[in-house]
Design a protein around this motif. Structure first.
Motif, mmCIF file in Angstrom:
data_model
loop_
_atom_site.group_PDB
_atom_site.id
_atom_site.type_symbol
_atom_site.label_atom_id
_atom_site.label_comp_id
_atom_site.label_asym_id
_atom_site.label_seq_id
_atom_site.Cartn_x
_atom_site.Cartn_y
_atom_site.Cartn_z
ATOM 1 N N HIS A 11 0.837 -1.207 0.000
ATOM 2 C CA HIS A 11 0.000 0.000 0.000
ATOM 3 C C HIS A 11 0.871 1.256 0.000
ATOM 4 N N ALA A 12 1.904 1.269 0.855
ATOM 5 C CA ALA A 12 2.794 2.429 0.930
ATOM 6 C C ALA A 12 3.550 2.624 -0.382
ATOM 7 N N ILE A 13 3.988 1.519 -0.992
ATOM 8 C CA ILE A 13 4.723 1.611 -2.262
ATOM 9 C C ILE A 13 3.811 2.101 -3.385
ATOM 10 N N ASP A 14 2.567 1.653 -3.388
ATOM 11 C CA ASP A 14 1.615 2.102 -4.402
ATOM 12 C C ASP A 14 1.356 3.596 -4.272
ATOM 13 N N ARG A 15 1.207 4.086 -3.055
ATOM 14 C CA ARG A 15 0.994 5.520 -2.846
ATOM 15 C C ARG A 15 2.248 6.303 -3.227
ATOM 16 N N PHE A 16 3.406 5.764 -2.867
ATOM 17 C CA PHE A 16 4.665 6.394 -3.247
ATOM 18 C C PHE A 16 4.763 6.528 -4.764
ATOM 19 N N ASP A 17 4.363 5.487 -5.478
ATOM 20 C CA ASP A 17 4.467 5.471 -6.937
ATOM 21 C C ASP A 17 3.640 6.591 -7.554
ATOM 22 N N ARG A 18 2.538 6.952 -6.889
ATOM 23 C CA ARG A 18 1.669 8.004 -7.412
ATOM 24 C C ARG A 18 2.113 9.406 -6.982
ATOM 25 N N ILE A 19 2.903 9.487 -5.899
ATOM 26 C CA ILE A 19 3.259 10.790 -5.333
ATOM 27 C C ILE A 19 4.643 11.253 -5.740
ATOM 28 N N ALA A 20 5.618 10.351 -5.761
ATOM 29 C CA ALA A 20 7.023 10.729 -5.915
ATOM 30 C C ALA A 20 7.379 11.088 -7.354
ATOM 31 N N HIS A 21 8.441 11.894 -7.499
ATOM 32 C CA HIS A 21 8.920 12.223 -8.837
ATOM 33 C C HIS A 21 9.596 11.001 -9.460
ATOM 34 N N ALA A 22 9.937 11.112 -10.738
ATOM 35 C CA ALA A 22 10.329 9.940 -11.533
ATOM 36 C C ALA A 22 11.748 9.457 -11.272
ATOM 37 N N ARG A 23 12.597 10.236 -10.621
ATOM 38 C CA ARG A 23 13.969 9.786 -10.378
ATOM 39 C C ARG A 23 13.976 8.832 -9.193
ATOM 40 N N ARG A 24 14.179 7.570 -9.484
ATOM 41 C CA ARG A 24 14.091 6.529 -8.455
ATOM 42 C C ARG A 24 15.279 5.578 -8.560
ATOM 43 N N ASN A 25 16.455 6.153 -8.683
ATOM 44 C CA ASN A 25 17.659 5.346 -8.847
ATOM 45 C C ASN A 25 18.175 4.788 -7.530
ATOM 46 N N ARG A 26 18.030 5.560 -6.453
ATOM 47 C CA ARG A 26 18.534 5.148 -5.144
ATOM 48 C C ARG A 26 17.430 5.297 -4.104
ATOM 49 N N LEU A 27 16.953 4.171 -3.619
ATOM 50 C CA LEU A 27 15.883 4.153 -2.617
ATOM 51 C C LEU A 27 16.439 3.602 -1.310
ATOM 52 N N ALA A 28 16.018 4.192 -0.193
ATOM 53 C CA ALA A 28 16.516 3.777 1.119
ATOM 54 C C ALA A 28 15.368 3.411 2.035
ATOM 55 N N VAL A 29 15.610 2.420 2.890
ATOM 56 C CA VAL A 29 14.642 1.997 3.899
ATOM 57 C C VAL A 29 15.320 2.094 5.258
ATOM 58 N N TRP A 30 14.719 2.887 6.149
ATOM 59 C CA TRP A 30 15.193 2.955 7.533
ATOM 60 C C TRP A 30 14.396 1.953 8.372
#
Length: 330
Positions: A139-158
């Motif tokens: 669910h969080a990833i789906d919302r992120f996909d709709r909200i975030a800009h297109a540059r998604r080369n480096r993703l981090a998880v805390w």
């Protein structure tokens, strides 16, 4: 205290009769079990059947949509209305199993057909039991996909716990070209994240500045404030920060830098049926995801009595990583 209570089920209502087979213990269940909620909340919500993570067997479906013996995952969110804008898991009118509404810790239960999703083809039923947690990440990833800009080369998880593990794993499946970095506080737990490209300890003072395009917070509690502020420091301008960790107390964040960098912060909580279907689809399309989820099975406790349920909850208290699954024998 856990007591048995009898309730008559209306088998003429047209709903699916289920027998819960595999139930996974969640931190929210533990808070109720241990009484670690405010007296007002406990007085309002108890007595209540616990557990909202479940894989159940279909006993009877009058509609014929599911066959007897099918293993399904019931969605604990119970919406009472539809909204064109607000998702079902954010509607104040929705009920949620094991939070003011009886959960899945029952021998038999009834569920509407539209609240059920077939368990993943390539996953063990123990893994299917905590697909609810995977649906929260989906669910969080789906919302992120709709909200975030297109540059998604480096993703981090805390976060080096169960939610962090699942979120990083699903990100690897959804964005195979992206570099996935996991940041945690315990070296032994970070060792489980073998699928991540990089694993960093949060106390490392040489962490790169403005390195990540976007980030996900899966820490929760008071430490979530430190995690969010690290995310604010280490993410590039106009990054999107997804917040998933639950904190009982307010935390302070550096709003000045949020404004300076033009960051987006959004929160996600729980999930709906379409998120369960998304998580299951990822497991079916990528069998390695289901295989990686098996590493979260910390202990399987056979349940034949109330004493066994107590045993499962006590064992779960001692787990620093992974899920405790209750297996209800036939």
């Amino acid at each position: 205290m856990i007591e048995a209570a009898c309730q008559e089920l209306d088998l003429t209502c047209g709903q699916v009769l289920l027998r819960p087979r595999y139930l996974s213990v969640c931190k929210a269940d533990q808070r109720y079990y241990q009484g670690n909620r405010s007296p007002e909340v406990l007085l309002e919500k108890l007595p209540m059947a616990l557990v909202h993570e479940c894989c159940a067997e279909v006993i009877r479906d009058p509609s014929g949509q599911f066959k007897p013996g099918d293993m399904v995952i019931p969605c604990p969110n119970l919406p009472r209305e539809q909204d064109e804008v607000v998702a079902e898991n954010y509607l104040p009118s929705s009920a949620f199993r094991s939070s003011g509404h009886d959960g899945f810790l029952q021998e038999y239960l009834l569920s509407a057909q539209d609240r059920l999703v077939l368990a993943p083809t390539h996953a063990r039923p123990e893994v299917a039991s905590f697909m609810e947690l995977a649906s929260v990440a989906a669910h969080a990833i789906d919302r992120f996909d709709r909200i975030a800009h297109a540059r998604r080369n480096r993703l981090a998880v805390w976060g080096d716990g169960n939610l962090g593990y699942i979120t990083a794993l699903l990100l690897r499946a959804v964005y195979p070209q992206a570099e996935i970095t996991v940041l945690g506080a315990v070296h032994e737990k970070l060792a489980y994240f073998s699928f991540a490209h990089k694993r960093l300890h949060v106390d490392n003072h040489k962490l790169p500045n403005r390195y990540f395009d976007h980030a996900f917070e899966c820490v929760g509690g008071r430490p979530s404030g430190c995690a969010i502020n690290q995310m604010i420091d280490l993410c590039a301008p106009e990054a999107t920060l997804s917040l998933l960790g639950v904190s009982e107390q307010p935390v302070e964040i550096n709003t000045r830098l949020v404004l300076e960098k033009g960051l987006r912060l959004f929160g996600s909580s729980r999930s709906g049926v379409k998120d369960f279907a998304h998580a299951v689809r990822l497991c079916n399309e990528h069998p390695w995801v289901a295989q990686a989820l098996e590493r979260l099975i910390a202990e399987v406790v056979p349940v034949r009595s109330i004493a066994d349920i107590h045993t499962a909850f006590r064992h779960d208290m001692q787990q620093s990583f992974g899920k405790t699954v209750m297996c209800f024998d036939a």
